[in-house]
Design a protein around this motif. Structure first.
Motif, PDB file in Angstrom:
ATOM      1  N   PHE A  28       0.800  -1.276  -0.122  1.00 31.71           N
ATOM      2  CA  PHE A  28      -0.128   0.029   0.075  1.00 31.71           C
ATOM      3  C   PHE A  28       0.885   1.217  -0.066  1.00 31.71           C
ATOM      4  O   PHE A  28       1.757   1.312   0.869  1.00 31.71           O
ATOM      5  N   LEU A  29       0.579   2.207  -0.952  1.00 28.31           N
ATOM      6  CA  LEU A  29       1.157   3.319  -0.816  1.00 28.31           C
ATOM      7  C   LEU A  29       0.450   4.425  -0.188  1.00 28.31           C
ATOM      8  O   LEU A  29      -0.638   4.813  -0.466  1.00 28.31           O
ATOM      9  N   VAL A  30       1.032   4.932   1.061  1.00 32.44           N
ATOM     10  CA  VAL A  30       0.148   5.571   1.900  1.00 32.44           C
ATOM     11  C   VAL A  30       0.977   6.695   2.617  1.00 32.44           C
ATOM     12  O   VAL A  30       2.211   6.775   2.538  1.00 32.44           O
ATOM     13  N   ARG A  31       0.194   7.687   3.288  1.00 31.21           N
ATOM     14  CA  ARG A  31       1.106   8.667   3.993  1.00 31.21           C
ATOM     15  C   ARG A  31       1.594   8.160   5.141  1.00 31.21           C
ATOM     16  O   ARG A  31       1.165   7.250   5.710  1.00 31.21           O
ATOM     17  N   ALA A  32       2.524   9.000   5.773  1.00 28.48           N
ATOM     18  CA  ALA A  32       3.379   8.499   7.128  1.00 28.48           C
ATOM     19  C   ALA A  32       2.195   8.329   8.133  1.00 28.48           C
ATOM     20  O   ALA A  32       2.172   7.223   8.887  1.00 28.48           O
ATOM     21  N   GLN A  33       1.007   9.071   8.458  1.00 28.47           N
ATOM     22  CA  GLN A  33       0.072   8.831   9.285  1.00 28.47           C
ATOM     23  C   GLN A  33      -0.528   7.478   9.305  1.00 28.47           C
ATOM     24  O   GLN A  33      -0.749   6.751  10.138  1.00 28.47           O
ATOM     25  N   ARG A  34      -1.207   7.191   8.078  1.00 25.82           N
ATOM     26  CA  ARG A  34      -1.812   6.001   7.555  1.00 25.82           C
ATOM     27  C   ARG A  34      -0.544   4.692   7.880  1.00 25.82           C
ATOM     28  O   ARG A  34      -1.300   3.743   8.232  1.00 25.82           O
ATOM     29  N   ALA A  35       0.408   5.005   7.522  1.00 24.69           N
ATOM     30  CA  ALA A  35       1.330   3.871   7.582  1.00 24.69           C
ATOM     31  C   ALA A  35       1.553   3.472   8.970  1.00 24.69           C
ATOM     32  O   ALA A  35       1.686   2.293   9.541  1.00 24.69           O
ATOM     33  N   GLU A  36       1.581   4.527  10.043  1.00 26.52           N
ATOM     34  CA  GLU A  36       1.870   4.420  11.433  1.00 26.52           C
ATOM     35  C   GLU A  36       0.572   3.603  12.017  1.00 26.52           C
ATOM     36  O   GLU A  36       0.509   2.758  12.646  1.00 26.52           O
ATOM     37  N   GLU A  37      -0.661   4.100  11.542  1.00 23.93           N
ATOM     38  CA  GLU A  37      -1.835   3.262  12.007  1.00 23.93           C
ATOM     39  C   GLU A  37      -1.979   1.837  11.542  1.00 23.93           C
ATOM     40  O   GLU A  37      -2.358   1.065  12.245  1.00 23.93           O
ATOM     41  N   LEU A  38      -1.752   1.529  10.260  1.00 23.66           N
ATOM     42  CA  LEU A  38      -1.453   0.168   9.785  1.00 23.66           C
ATOM     43  C   LEU A  38      -0.421  -0.728  10.722  1.00 23.66           C
ATOM     44  O   LEU A  38      -0.810  -1.805  10.910  1.00 23.66           O
ATOM     45  N   LYS A  39       0.756  -0.045  11.088  1.00 24.36           N
ATOM     46  CA  LYS A  39       1.487  -0.615  11.785  1.00 24.36           C
ATOM     47  C   LYS A  39       1.195  -0.869  13.076  1.00 24.36           C
ATOM     48  O   LYS A  39       1.291  -2.067  13.730  1.00 24.36           O
ATOM     49  N   ARG A  40       0.410  -0.034  13.759  1.00 28.32           N
ATOM     50  CA  ARG A  40      -0.125  -0.112  14.971  1.00 28.32           C
ATOM     51  C   ARG A  40      -1.348  -1.159  15.329  1.00 28.32           C
ATOM     52  O   ARG A  40      -1.450  -1.882  16.238  1.00 28.32           O
ATOM     53  N   ALA A  41      -2.341  -0.948  14.436  1.00 28.79           N
ATOM     54  CA  ALA A  41      -3.609  -1.660  14.422  1.00 28.79           C
ATOM     55  C   ALA A  41      -3.738  -2.646  13.430  1.00 28.79           C
ATOM     56  O   ALA A  41      -4.824  -3.468  13.458  1.00 28.79           O
ATOM     57  N   GLY A  42      -2.809  -2.738  12.512  1.00 28.28           N
ATOM     58  CA  GLY A  42      -3.411  -3.477  11.145  1.00 28.28           C
ATOM     59  C   GLY A  42      -4.356  -2.932  10.268  1.00 28.28           C
ATOM     60  O   GLY A  42      -4.863  -1.967  10.701  1.00 28.28           O
ATOM     61  N   LEU A  43      -4.652  -3.503   9.321  1.00 26.73           N
ATOM     62  CA  LEU A  43      -5.806  -3.220   8.408  1.00 26.73           C
ATOM     63  C   LEU A  43      -6.851  -4.118   8.763  1.00 26.73           C
ATOM     64  O   LEU A  43      -6.945  -5.218   8.594  1.00 26.73           O
ATOM     65  N   GLY A  50     -17.578 -11.087   5.923  1.00 22.63           N
ATOM     66  CA  GLY A  50     -16.519 -11.807   6.652  1.00 22.63           C
ATOM     67  C   GLY A  50     -15.421 -10.698   6.987  1.00 22.63           C
ATOM     68  O   GLY A  50     -14.819  -9.880   6.246  1.00 22.63           O
ATOM     69  N   ASP A  51     -15.223 -10.436   8.495  1.00 23.43           N
ATOM     70  CA  ASP A  51     -14.314  -9.683   9.028  1.00 23.43           C
ATOM     71  C   ASP A  51     -13.043 -10.171   8.659  1.00 23.43           C
ATOM     72  O   ASP A  51     -12.471 -11.167   8.573  1.00 23.43           O
ATOM     73  N   LEU A  52     -11.885  -9.084   8.745  1.00 20.25           N
ATOM     74  CA  LEU A  52     -10.523  -9.428   8.340  1.00 20.25           C
ATOM     75  C   LEU A  52      -9.677  -8.229   9.075  1.00 20.25           C
ATOM     76  O   LEU A  52      -9.862  -7.130   9.378  1.00 20.25           O
ATOM     77  N   LEU A  53      -8.472  -8.931   9.728  1.00 17.09           N
ATOM     78  CA  LEU A  53      -7.438  -8.312  10.554  1.00 17.09           C
ATOM     79  C   LEU A  53      -6.165  -8.676   9.837  1.00 17.09           C
ATOM     80  O   LEU A  53      -5.949  -9.776   9.869  1.00 17.09           O
ATOM     81  N   LEU A  54      -5.717  -7.868   9.101  1.00 20.98           N
ATOM     82  CA  LEU A  54      -4.319  -8.190   8.442  1.00 20.98           C
ATOM     83  C   LEU A  54      -3.187  -7.479   9.162  1.00 20.98           C
ATOM     84  O   LEU A  54      -3.076  -6.176   9.379  1.00 20.98           O
TER      85      LEU A  54
END
Length: 319
Positions: A28-43, A50-54
């Motif tokens: 995923f090409l994202v901004r720094a804030q979104r990258a941090e969100e994905l690192k912390r909580a996942g996608l 069906g739910d998904l936690l990546l």
């Protein structure tokens, strides 16, 4: 096949997340804030399908070094296209295929001029999704379909290879041999829905009980179909029968996402969904003395002018 998804919002995050969960090589090409969100909580996807936690989501940011990707999936808002192109252009190589999932048709012109027609695919998706306060992707109904194809029509080896990668990834996918016809059909439907619900500031069901409400929707649909036919993409009675179940459904609470943007005091895609359609309508569209499509577009441009004026007044401290 290395896939770059531009952004990890509601649409890109949903389809990209499903692909990644199915074992495809997705970044995923994202901004720094979104990258941090994905690192912390996942996608996170909340969905009736069906739910998904990546976890361990692969991300890059604009300016990072990387080899070109094989496929770029683009799902930004149309008014953010120029910024999106600037961010992903360095990741495009000679054999990269770009698959945009935007509404309307102007983005195809912009992308082909920038990257060449050989790199650009046509595409569309049918999904209702949003980001909640926790920045999770919330899928709002059962529909999650993606359709794509070559601009020149026909099923090429490239299209079949992309189709093979997407099959079995947890959403409906179709490789089309006539994608532009399908994109015009969706555009006409969306423009009719957006123009009518924004003009009335009401749902389909509420419009239908208003005086002349049904006639207004019928008139908008007729105008939009005329523009499509003028451009070589006639939409016959089978199309009318197919969309009528939605556009004329009594009691329906359906509105266009553009109306939700207005109600949220957000920016709209009026120029791309309605304005560009008017521009492609030829002299007959421009010479109409009474055009419902032009009235609806004018209505939205007045809304944008008011938003700009109020934003200026706020920055200047004027009540």
């Amino acid at each position: 096949m290395r896939i770059l998804v531009v952004g990890a919002g509601a649409v890109g995050g949903y389809f990209g997340g499903r692909l990644a969960a199915a074992g495809r090589d997705v970044t995923f090409l994202v901004r720094a804030q979104r990258a941090e969100e994905l690192k912390r909580a996942g996608l996170v996807i909340r969905s009736p399908r069906g739910d998904l936690l990546l976890r361990d989501v692969k991300t890059v940011q604009a300016g990072d070094a990387s080899q070109p990707f094989d496929l770029v999936i683009l799902s930004c808002k149309a008014y953010s296209l120029d910024d999106a192109i600037e961010s992903f252009a360095p990741f495009v190589g000679p054999s990269t295929a770009i698959l945009p999932l935007l509404n309307g048709m102007r983005h195809i012109d912009v992308l082909t001029e920038k990257f060449g027609a050989s790199r650009v695919l046509g595409g569309q998706c049918v999904i209702a999704a949003t980001l909640n306060r926790e920045r999770e992707i919330v899928h709002l109904n059962d529909l999650h379909a993606l359709t794509f194809g070559e601009l020149a029509s026909g099923l090429t080896d490239r299209a079949q290879a992309i189709d093979a990668i997407m099959q079995g990834a947890g959403f409906d996918v179709t490789a089309s041999d006539d994608i532009l016809q399908q994109m015009w059909a969706k555009w006409v439907f969306l423009a009719t829905l957006a123009a009518s619900t924004c003009l009335y500031r009401a749902s389909v069901g509420d419009i239908l009980v208003a005086p002349d409400g049904k006639r207004v929707i019928e008139g908008l649909l007729s105008e939009c179909r005329a523009v499509a036919a003028h451009n070589g993409y006639a939409l016959g009675e089978d199309f009318v029968a197919r969309v009528s179940g939605t556009l004329f459904a009594e009691g329906s609470t359906m509105t266009a996402s553009m109306l939700r943007d207005v109600e949220n005091r957000s920016r709209t895609e009026a120029d791309h969904i309605l304005g560009d359609l008017i521009q492609r309508g030829g002299e007959a569209q421009h010479e109409r003395q009474i055009s419902l499509l032009r009235v609806a577009y004018s209505h939205l441009k007045a809304y944008e002018a008011r938003q700009a004026r109020e934003a200026w007044a706020s920055t200047e401290g004027i009540d």
